[in-house]
Motif scaffolding. Structure first.
Motif, PDB file in Angstrom:
ATOM      1  N   GLN A  55       0.608  -0.617  -0.093  1.00 59.70           N
ATOM      2  CA  GLN A  55      -0.066  -0.432   0.298  1.00 59.70           C
ATOM      3  C   GLN A  55       0.416   1.348   0.271  1.00 59.70           C
ATOM      4  O   GLN A  55       0.406   1.974  -1.007  1.00 59.70           O
ATOM      5  CB  GLN A  55      -0.797  -0.255   1.496  1.00 59.70           C
ATOM      6  CG  GLN A  55      -1.967  -1.493   1.055  1.00 59.70           C
ATOM      7  CD  GLN A  55      -2.722  -1.516   2.483  1.00 59.70           C
ATOM      8  OE1 GLN A  55      -2.209  -1.299   3.231  1.00 59.70           O
ATOM      9  NE2 GLN A  55      -4.218  -1.545   2.489  1.00 59.70           N
ATOM     10  N   THR A  56       2.109   1.414   0.878  1.00 58.95           N
ATOM     11  CA  THR A  56       3.139   2.460   0.826  1.00 58.95           C
ATOM     12  C   THR A  56       3.342   2.518  -0.861  1.00 58.95           C
ATOM     13  O   THR A  56       3.557   3.607  -1.073  1.00 58.95           O
ATOM     14  CB  THR A  56       4.049   1.838   1.827  1.00 58.95           C
ATOM     15  OG1 THR A  56       3.509   2.195   2.882  1.00 58.95           O
ATOM     16  CG2 THR A  56       5.088   2.977   1.471  1.00 58.95           C
ATOM     17  N   ALA A  62       0.918   4.047  -2.545  1.00 57.45           N
ATOM     18  CA  ALA A  62       0.590   5.889  -2.670  1.00 57.45           C
ATOM     19  C   ALA A  62       1.976   6.513  -3.223  1.00 57.45           C
ATOM     20  O   ALA A  62       1.676   7.540  -3.870  1.00 57.45           O
ATOM     21  CB  ALA A  62       0.401   5.920  -2.014  1.00 57.45           C
ATOM     22  N   THR A  63       2.850   6.336  -3.532  1.00 60.18           N
ATOM     23  CA  THR A  63       4.298   6.082  -3.822  1.00 60.18           C
ATOM     24  C   THR A  63       3.941   6.884  -5.103  1.00 60.18           C
ATOM     25  O   THR A  63       3.966   7.722  -5.904  1.00 60.18           O
ATOM     26  CB  THR A  63       5.678   5.744  -3.471  1.00 60.18           C
ATOM     27  OG1 THR A  63       5.173   5.436  -1.834  1.00 60.18           O
ATOM     28  CG2 THR A  63       6.659   6.429  -4.105  1.00 60.18           C
ATOM     29  N   ASN A  94       0.812   8.749  -6.076  1.00 63.78           N
ATOM     30  CA  ASN A  94       1.532  10.581  -6.163  1.00 63.78           C
ATOM     31  C   ASN A  94       2.455  10.759  -6.368  1.00 63.78           C
ATOM     32  O   ASN A  94       2.589  11.870  -7.748  1.00 63.78           O
ATOM     33  CB  ASN A  94       2.745  10.587  -4.360  1.00 63.78           C
ATOM     34  CG  ASN A  94       1.711  10.530  -3.396  1.00 63.78           C
ATOM     35  OD1 ASN A  94       0.130  10.915  -3.595  1.00 63.78           O
ATOM     36  ND2 ASN A  94       2.158  10.549  -2.081  1.00 63.78           N
ATOM     37  N   VAL A 128      -6.437   3.509  -6.857  1.00 61.82           N
ATOM     38  CA  VAL A 128      -7.452   4.030  -5.763  1.00 61.82           C
ATOM     39  C   VAL A 128      -8.793   2.889  -5.465  1.00 61.82           C
ATOM     40  O   VAL A 128      -8.712   2.635  -4.452  1.00 61.82           O
ATOM     41  CB  VAL A 128      -7.778   5.263  -5.513  1.00 61.82           C
ATOM     42  CG1 VAL A 128      -8.122   6.080  -4.183  1.00 61.82           C
ATOM     43  CG2 VAL A 128      -5.817   5.958  -5.947  1.00 61.82           C
ATOM     44  N   TYR A 167      -4.595   5.927   6.135  1.00 63.46           N
ATOM     45  CA  TYR A 167      -4.457   5.490   4.313  1.00 63.46           C
ATOM     46  C   TYR A 167      -3.671   6.931   3.454  1.00 63.46           C
ATOM     47  O   TYR A 167      -3.188   6.544   3.112  1.00 63.46           O
ATOM     48  CB  TYR A 167      -5.474   4.376   3.881  1.00 63.46           C
ATOM     49  CG  TYR A 167      -5.443   2.949   4.398  1.00 63.46           C
ATOM     50  CD1 TYR A 167      -4.885   2.186   4.087  1.00 63.46           C
ATOM     51  CD2 TYR A 167      -5.775   2.674   6.270  1.00 63.46           C
ATOM     52  CE1 TYR A 167      -4.660   0.730   4.604  1.00 63.46           C
ATOM     53  CE2 TYR A 167      -5.512   2.008   6.739  1.00 63.46           C
ATOM     54  CZ  TYR A 167      -4.733   0.897   5.769  1.00 63.46           C
ATOM     55  OH  TYR A 167      -4.792  -0.559   6.488  1.00 63.46           O
ATOM     56  N   ARG A 170      -2.479  10.329   3.061  1.00 63.51           N
ATOM     57  CA  ARG A 170      -0.715   9.249   2.471  1.00 63.51           C
ATOM     58  C   ARG A 170      -1.072   9.894   0.803  1.00 63.51           C
ATOM     59  O   ARG A 170       0.344  10.416   0.426  1.00 63.51           O
ATOM     60  CB  ARG A 170      -0.184   8.281   2.329  1.00 63.51           C
ATOM     61  CG  ARG A 170      -0.251   7.718   3.735  1.00 63.51           C
ATOM     62  CD  ARG A 170       0.815   7.249   4.306  1.00 63.51           C
ATOM     63  NE  ARG A 170       0.558   6.512   5.864  1.00 63.51           N
ATOM     64  CZ  ARG A 170       1.690   5.857   6.160  1.00 63.51           C
ATOM     65  NH1 ARG A 170       2.905   4.924   5.412  1.00 63.51           N
ATOM     66  NH2 ARG A 170       2.131   5.909   7.365  1.00 63.51           N
ATOM     67  N   LEU A 171      -2.355  10.091  -0.126  1.00 65.10           N
ATOM     68  CA  LEU A 171      -1.977  10.549  -1.471  1.00 65.10           C
ATOM     69  C   LEU A 171      -2.484  11.790  -1.663  1.00 65.10           C
ATOM     70  O   LEU A 171      -3.495  12.696  -0.581  1.00 65.10           O
ATOM     71  CB  LEU A 171      -3.333   9.802  -2.023  1.00 65.10           C
ATOM     72  CG  LEU A 171      -3.954   8.085  -1.520  1.00 65.10           C
ATOM     73  CD1 LEU A 171      -4.894   7.517  -2.097  1.00 65.10           C
ATOM     74  CD2 LEU A 171      -2.299   7.669  -2.296  1.00 65.10           C
TER      75      LEU A 171
END
Length: 828
Positions: free
Chosen positions: A527-528, A531-532, A535, A576, A631, A634-635
């Motif tokens: 998930q991290t 998200a990276t 972004n 997402v 969660y 972080r977006l």
């Protein structure tokens, strides 16, 4: 001859040969002698001759009278022939006498006719000689008159040429000296006319140009001179182009061996480029000046008319199938530029690299040239169709014209009709090889950083600093191409490809397994990483969008890039979406716990005052707060996340109201608890959406549903929100909570669970299908009541029937209104 005798000869081989039309006696004799059967053959021939004699005798005896009558007729014929012979002799004597009377006069007339013809020829020659002498003397005077008499002198020369060509004046000593003088005068007039024409074109003096054209028109050399003028101008331009593209023309080059290209020294490369661009600027100026000169020439051709035929000079050229001056000249200019640029760049790689790497600068020179020529572009004030012989002509510059325009005062180029050559595009296409090379290099410059940042073993997207480099590259490419709209569009397409390539590279990094959608624990590595990646894509989209909207770019350029940006944003939504779906499923499972709550027991007023909301509401609040903080926070794509959360919030409210309507039975304390749950649900949903009022219908249903908890069935039936904000099936499901226990809920009658019934509702969005299931359950109950001892229906059942009837009439009314609206539209 008797047929039997003839048949006998045919069947006998010895006589058969004599019946052949090609019989040769010598050949027959040779055959007999060679066969040594002479006696037998002679006997056979003698027998045959005897047979023929007998047959002749029998024929004479049989036709004796006919033979005598034929002999008498021969004697009469001989008399007729003698008479005809005497008449022929008489006729010959008469013809001889007539011949003596005709031949002598004929000879006399022929002699007199020849004398008359010779006299006429002599008179014509004398008249021509007299006219030549007169024109020769007049030509001497006109030559002394200078420029004013130049056209008249040309007319005199034209008439002299006609006299010399129409009559044989050779060996006439009287005019031999005049003939030599005329040839010298012709050369002098042509040279002077060419000087006048050339000076008029350079100074843009239409009067001088008209004088020069009139002289050559009088000399019947107009087309030839125009070809020479065009050829001379093109040769001058070709020399200028060759000189400009010659590396030796610019800064001193280092010595190279034989067969090697001339290259600038390393320290003089910049100065070499400066000199090259100065030469290109000068070349564009020469092209412009020559085009203006050609324009003056063509304008005069359109205006000047032949004083005898009253036809414009241009029409006389066009009727012979020749293109206009600008058409011929511009085609040759394009050919020279294309050919010389290709040749020069093939011979010198440094020149090729300069034009390819600095193509926008080269294109700017071309665009500046065209912008200077554009004010002279065709202004067709009026178009008239002209019929010349059997061919239609126009004013096209680059083909044999089909129509002739009335020229404006500053016309150089005639913009072509549809499907014909465009002069601006023709000029631009001469650089097509450099443009293609520049676009290839541009795409490489855009792709190289991305390919560098995404090796085959990449597991993380580029960092912000690296994305900034991509942003700067995009900005540099677009800014460099802003000198031309067409180039900007091509670079914009490359930028779009760059964005799509980056998204394709990032897509491979996105994790789609179960670790990417888990919501029970802290964020996983998958998930991290997602998200990276999200972004990173969002940063590139916002950066490129800022570049294209902050710069002074054409709207077409922005329109080319925006679809790629939108595609990248859609990719973010797709990345997402699994997480949001997982949230939706988790919240739906929490909402299903509503059926485990106690809404049927009665409580005292103190218990009611101390009562709190249901536990599942608290679970939803804690879950949404944790997900949003751990969660979604972080977006960076806040707008996309808010949009998806609004959809999620709307779905949560819809499910919440749906399951509340399925709760039965509900006591007064249960109603208060549900009201508290609804208030807390508003707070829980409000924490994940921007504004509750933006949720639309689902929020309106929530606001309108709360009063139903405390209204009587009759009030519910008369509620204005029924059928508008509150769906009929939802209200009917709620009224089951007040119905007798013997009336099963629709999902229980179908032996479904609450979850299965909710899924069925999702799969059947048509309210008529939903109402049909409720009506079936209600009808079964009514039927059971009618067969029982107590045949009186409970009041709540009557209200539900009325609501079903109202729903049916409402649906029919909307259907009728739709038909009337469609009919009115058709009538209009």
């Amino acid at each position: 001859m008797d047929e039997k005798v003839l048949e006998e000869f045919r069947n006998d081989r010895a006589y058969e040969i004599f019946l052949n039309e090609e019989f040769d006696a010598k050949q027959y004799a040779n055959i007999i002698i060679a066969s040594q059967e002479i006696n037998d053959s002679l006997q056979k021939l003698s027998a045959g001759i005897n047979t023929l004699d007998r047959e002749l005798h029998s024929q004479v005896v049989a036709h004796h009278d006919d033979l005598l009558s034929q002999a008498t007729s021969i004697e009469a014929l001989e008399g007729v022939l003698k008479m005809m012979q005497s008449r022929i002799e008489s006729l010959q004597i008469t013809v001889g006498r007539i011949q003596k009377k005709v031949v002598d006069p004929y000879k006399m007339i022929s002699s007199r006719t020849a004398q008359l013809r010779n006299l006429q020829i002599a008179c014509d020659i004398l008249r021509c000689v007299i006219r030549v002498l007169y024109l020769s003397r007049r030509l001497d005077g006109q030559l002394q008159g200078g420029l004013k008499e130049l056209t008249n002198a040309a007319q005199s020369l034209n008439e002299l040429d006609y006299l010399y060509n129409s009559m044989d004046l050779t060996d006439i000593q009287m005019i031999e000296q005049d003939k030599q003088k005329i040839e010298k005068a012709r050369q002098s007039i042509e040279n002077e006319a060419m000087l006048v024409l050339t000076d008029g074109m350079k100074s843009q003096n239409q009067t001088k140009v008209a004088t020069g054209l009139q002289v050559f028109h009088n000399l019947q050399k107009l087309q030839l001179i125009l070809q020479k003028v065009i050829e001379k101008s093109c040769n001058n331009l070709e020399s200028c182009v060759c000189e400009t593209l010659d590396p030796n023309t610019h800064i001193q080059s280092r010595s190279t061996g034989p067969g090697r290209a001339v290259m600038p020294t390393p320290g003089n490369a910049a100065a070499w480029r400066v000199s090259l661009w100065q030469g290109m600027e000068k070349l564009m100026g020469n092209i412009y000046e020559t085009c203006v000169q050609m324009s003056v020439l063509e304008k005069v051709l359109f205006k000047k008319k032949d004083p005898v035929t009253h036809l414009c000079f241009i029409e006389e050229l066009l009727k012979d199938g020749h293109p206009t001056v600008m058409a011929a000249f511009w085609k040759k200019v394009i050919f020279i530029l294309t050919h010389e640029l290709s040749r020069a760049t093939e011979d010198n790689t440094f020149l090729k690299q300069t034009f390819e790497s600095e193509y926008p600068k080269l294109l700017r020179f071309y665009n500046d040239l065209w912008s200077r020529l554009k004010p002279y572009s065709v202004t067709i004030d009026q178009v008239t169709t002209v019929r010349l012989g059997s061919v239609d002509y126009d004013n096209s510059v680059f083909s044999v014209p089909l129509i002739t325009p009335v020229m404006g005062k500053d016309d150089v180029f005639n913009f072509p009709a549809e499907n014909e050559l465009n002069p601006e595009l023709a000029l631009r296409d001469s650089l097509s090889s450099f443009e293609n090379a520049y676009l290839t290099r541009s795409l490489s410059r855009l792709f190289d950083p991305i390919n560098t940042f995404f090796p085959d073993t990449a597991k993380e997207p580029p960092k912000r600093e690296e994305l900034t480099n991509i942003e700067k590259t995009v900005a540099n490419e677009l800014n460099a191409a802003s000198v031309d709209t067409r180039l900007s569009l091509a670079i914009a397409k490359n930028v779009s490809k760059t964005i799509r390539l980056y998204c394709a590279k990032c897509e491979r990094l996105i994790v789609t397994n179960s670790n990417a959608v888990q919501l029970t624990a802290a964020m996983t590595g998958a998930q991290t990483r997602n998200a990276t990646v999200i972004n990173s894509i969002y940063y590139l989209c916002t950066a490129v969008s800022k570049v294209i909207h902050s710069g002074n770019f054409a709207p077409q350029t922005i329109e080319v890039v925006e679809p790629a940006i939108q595609s990248a944003l859609n990719m973010i939504k797709e990345a997402v979406e699994p997480l949001v779906k997982a949230m939706s499923k988790t919240i739906e499972a929490m909402i299903l716990k509503i059926h485990q709550e106690d809404f049927a027991s009665e409580k005292t007023e103190n218990q009611i005052a101390k009562s709190e909301c249901s536990s599942f509401i608290k679970d939803i609040q804690r879950f949404t707060d944790r997900i949003k903080g751990d969660y979604l926070a972080r977006l960076d794509c806040i707008e996309i996340v808010d949009e998806m959360l609004n959809s999620l919030a709307s779905r949560v409210l819809e499910l919440f109201i749906r399951h509340i309507s399925l709760v039965r039975p509900i006591s007064d304390a249960g109603k208060l608890k549900i009201a508290a749950d609804m208030a807390q649900m508003e707070l829980a949903v409000g924490s994940i959406c921007t504004k509750l009022s933006e949720l639309g219908k689902s929020y309106k249903v929530l606001r309108c549903f709360r009063p139903l908890l405390f209204q009587t069935p009759e009030h519910i039936l008369g509620s204005p929100a029924l059928g508008e904000n509150l769906p009929y099936f939802l209200v009917l499901n709620f009224l089951y909570s007040r119905a007798p226990p013997k009336l099963p809920s629709p999902y229980k009658a179908s032996k479904w669970t609450e979850k299965e019934y909710s899924e069925w509702i999702d799969n059947h969005p048509d309210e008529s299908e939903r109402l049909g299931l409720i009506r079936e359950t209600l009808d079964n109950y009514i039927q059971s009541v009618r067969v029982s001892d107590n045949k009186v229906l409970p009041p709540i059942i009557v209200v539900m029937q009325k609501i079903l009837l109202k729903a049916s009439s409402h649906r029919r009314g909307r259907f009728t209104t739709g038909i009337l609206t469609s009919q009115m539209s058709l009538d209009r």
